[in-house]
Design a protein around this motif. Structure first.
Motif, mmCIF file in Angstrom:
data_model
loop_
_atom_site.group_PDB
_atom_site.id
_atom_site.type_symbol
_atom_site.label_atom_id
_atom_site.label_comp_id
_atom_site.label_asym_id
_atom_site.label_seq_id
_atom_site.Cartn_x
_atom_site.Cartn_y
_atom_site.Cartn_z
ATOM 1 N N ALA A 60 0.836 -1.205 0.000
ATOM 2 C CA ALA A 60 0.000 0.000 0.000
ATOM 3 C C ALA A 60 0.869 1.253 0.000
ATOM 4 O O ALA A 60 0.584 2.217 -0.723
ATOM 5 C CB ALA A 60 -0.933 -0.009 1.204
ATOM 6 N N VAL A 61 1.924 1.265 0.806
ATOM 7 C CA VAL A 61 2.830 2.418 0.841
ATOM 8 C C VAL A 61 3.493 2.597 -0.524
ATOM 9 O O VAL A 61 3.540 3.702 -1.074
ATOM 10 C CB VAL A 61 3.884 2.259 1.960
ATOM 11 C CG1 VAL A 61 4.968 3.327 1.863
ATOM 12 C CG2 VAL A 61 3.216 2.293 3.333
ATOM 13 N N LEU A 62 3.988 1.506 -1.087
ATOM 14 C CA LEU A 62 4.629 1.553 -2.397
ATOM 15 C C LEU A 62 3.653 2.038 -3.470
ATOM 16 O O LEU A 62 3.992 2.896 -4.298
ATOM 17 C CB LEU A 62 5.180 0.165 -2.756
ATOM 18 C CG LEU A 62 5.890 0.052 -4.094
ATOM 19 C CD1 LEU A 62 7.146 0.915 -4.122
ATOM 20 C CD2 LEU A 62 6.249 -1.409 -4.362
ATOM 21 N N ALA A 63 2.441 1.506 -3.452
ATOM 22 C CA ALA A 63 1.429 1.906 -4.436
ATOM 23 C C ALA A 63 1.068 3.372 -4.288
ATOM 24 O O ALA A 63 0.894 4.085 -5.287
ATOM 25 C CB ALA A 63 0.182 1.026 -4.291
ATOM 26 N N HIS A 64 0.954 3.848 -3.044
ATOM 27 C CA HIS A 64 0.600 5.248 -2.797
ATOM 28 C C HIS A 64 1.671 6.178 -3.366
ATOM 29 O O HIS A 64 1.368 7.152 -4.055
ATOM 30 C CB HIS A 64 0.415 5.476 -1.292
ATOM 31 C CG HIS A 64 -0.212 6.772 -0.952
ATOM 32 N ND1 HIS A 64 0.271 7.580 0.049
ATOM 33 C CD2 HIS A 64 -1.282 7.419 -1.463
ATOM 34 C CE1 HIS A 64 -0.472 8.667 0.130
ATOM 35 N NE2 HIS A 64 -1.416 8.585 -0.777
ATOM 36 N N TYR A 65 2.937 5.867 -3.101
ATOM 37 C CA TYR A 65 4.027 6.692 -3.622
ATOM 38 C C TYR A 65 4.161 6.570 -5.139
ATOM 39 O O TYR A 65 4.455 7.547 -5.825
ATOM 40 C CB TYR A 65 5.344 6.372 -2.912
ATOM 41 C CG TYR A 65 5.481 7.152 -1.633
ATOM 42 C CD1 TYR A 65 5.990 8.442 -1.642
ATOM 43 C CD2 TYR A 65 5.062 6.625 -0.422
ATOM 44 C CE1 TYR A 65 6.096 9.179 -0.472
ATOM 45 C CE2 TYR A 65 5.159 7.350 0.757
ATOM 46 C CZ TYR A 65 5.681 8.632 0.715
ATOM 47 O OH TYR A 65 5.768 9.361 1.862
ATOM 48 N N ALA A 66 3.934 5.379 -5.681
ATOM 49 C CA ALA A 66 3.999 5.202 -7.129
ATOM 50 C C ALA A 66 2.899 6.007 -7.819
ATOM 51 O O ALA A 66 3.136 6.660 -8.846
ATOM 52 C CB ALA A 66 3.888 3.724 -7.488
ATOM 53 N N PHE A 67 1.701 5.977 -7.247
ATOM 54 C CA PHE A 67 0.598 6.748 -7.824
ATOM 55 C C PHE A 67 0.906 8.241 -7.739
ATOM 56 O O PHE A 67 0.674 8.985 -8.702
ATOM 57 C CB PHE A 67 -0.721 6.413 -7.107
ATOM 58 C CG PHE A 67 -1.922 6.980 -7.798
ATOM 59 C CD1 PHE A 67 -2.531 6.293 -8.839
ATOM 60 C CD2 PHE A 67 -2.449 8.210 -7.425
ATOM 61 C CE1 PHE A 67 -3.636 6.817 -9.488
ATOM 62 C CE2 PHE A 67 -3.560 8.741 -8.072
ATOM 63 C CZ PHE A 67 -4.157 8.043 -9.107
ATOM 64 N N GLY A 68 1.430 8.689 -6.591
ATOM 65 C CA GLY A 68 1.800 10.104 -6.435
ATOM 66 C C GLY A 68 2.878 10.522 -7.415
ATOM 67 O O GLY A 68 2.825 11.609 -8.000
ATOM 68 N N ALA A 69 3.871 9.644 -7.617
ATOM 69 C CA ALA A 69 4.932 9.940 -8.589
ATOM 70 C C ALA A 69 4.356 10.020 -10.001
ATOM 71 O O ALA A 69 4.732 10.904 -10.783
ATOM 72 C CB ALA A 69 6.024 8.878 -8.516
ATOM 73 N N GLY A 70 3.433 9.127 -10.311
ATOM 74 C CA GLY A 70 2.797 9.150 -11.630
ATOM 75 C C GLY A 70 1.969 10.409 -11.849
ATOM 76 O O GLY A 70 2.027 11.032 -12.915
ATOM 77 N N ALA A 71 1.207 10.805 -10.831
ATOM 78 C CA ALA A 71 0.408 12.030 -10.935
ATOM 79 C C ALA A 71 1.321 13.254 -11.045
ATOM 80 O O ALA A 71 1.028 14.198 -11.777
ATOM 81 C CB ALA A 71 -0.519 12.160 -9.730
#
Length: 180
Positions: A60-71
Motif C-alpha cells: 500500500a505504501v509503495l502503491a501510494h508513492y507510485a501513484f503520487g509519482a505518476g500524478a
C-alpha cells in the motif's frame, strides 16, 4: 520530455509525503479507519477485497508513492516541468480525489464511493489531495526556478572568464577591482 517527467515524479513523491502527513493526522483524530491505499491494494490482490492480505501494508505504501509519482510526472509533463500556481495544483489534487474516490476506487470494490464512506474520511482525503496538489505545484516551480538559476550561472561564468578578466568585490569597501 524525460526531464519533465522525472522532475514531476520527484515532486510527486514530495507531495505524497505531505499528503501522507494529513492522512496520518486524520487517523490520529479517529477519522480514517484503514487507510485508503490499503483498501485499494486489498481490492487488487487475489481473494476477497474485504479481507486482510499478507504484505498489504508495504504494498500500500509503495502503491501510494507510485501513484503520487505518476500524478506528479503527468503534471510535470503538462506544465513542461515549470509547475503552476498552487490553486491550480490544489484543483488538480482535488480532481484526482474525485476521479478516484467517486470513480475507479469503488469500481475495485475496495471502498464505497466518497459520498457513502464513513463520516470524516472523505473530508480528510479531499484535504490530503488538496495538500498533495498544492505541494506538487510548489515543488515543480521550485525545481524549475533552481534549474533556470543554474542555467543562467552556467551561461554567465564562461562569458566572464572568456574576456580574461574577473571582478572581485572588496569586503571592506564593496568596490569592484578588475584583474587580468
Amino acid at each position: 520530455m524525460l526531464r519533465q517527467l522525472v522532475r514531476g515524479a520527484f515532486a510527486g513523491v514530495t507531495a505524497t509525503t505531505a499528503m501522507s502527513a494529513v492522512m496520518l493526522a486524520g487517523d490520529k483524530a479517529g477519522l480514517m479507519g484503514d487507510q485508503p491505499p490499503k483498501h485499494v491494494v486489498r481490492g487488487l490482490l487475489p481473494g476477497h477485497p474485504g479481507r486482510a492480505k499478507t504484505g498489504e501494508k508495504p504494498l500500500a505504501v509503495l502503491a501510494h508513492y507510485a501513484f503520487g509519482a505518476g500524478a506528479g510526472a503527468l503534471l510535470g509533463l503538462v506544465t513542461r516541468g515549470r509547475g503552476t500556481a498552487w490553486p491550480v495544483g490544489a484543483a488538480y489534487g482535488l480532481a484526482i480525489w474525485l476521479a478516484g474516490y467517486e470513480g475507479w476506487v469503488p469500481t475495485l470494490t475496495a471502498m464505497p464511493p466518497a459520498h457513502r464512506d464513513q463520516p470524516g474520511r472523505p473530508l480528510v482525503m479531499a484535504l490530503g489531495h488538496v495538500v498533495f496538489g498544492s505541494v506538487l505545484a510548489h515543488s515543480l516551480r521550485r525545481r524549475a526556478q533552481a534549474e533556470v538559476g543554474k542555467a543562467l550561472q552556467d551561461v554567465a561564468e564562461p562569458a566572464i572568464t572568456a574576456r580574461g578578466r574577473t571582478t572581485a568585490v572588496s569586503a571592506a569597501g564593496g568596490h569592484g577591482r578588475r584583474t587580468r
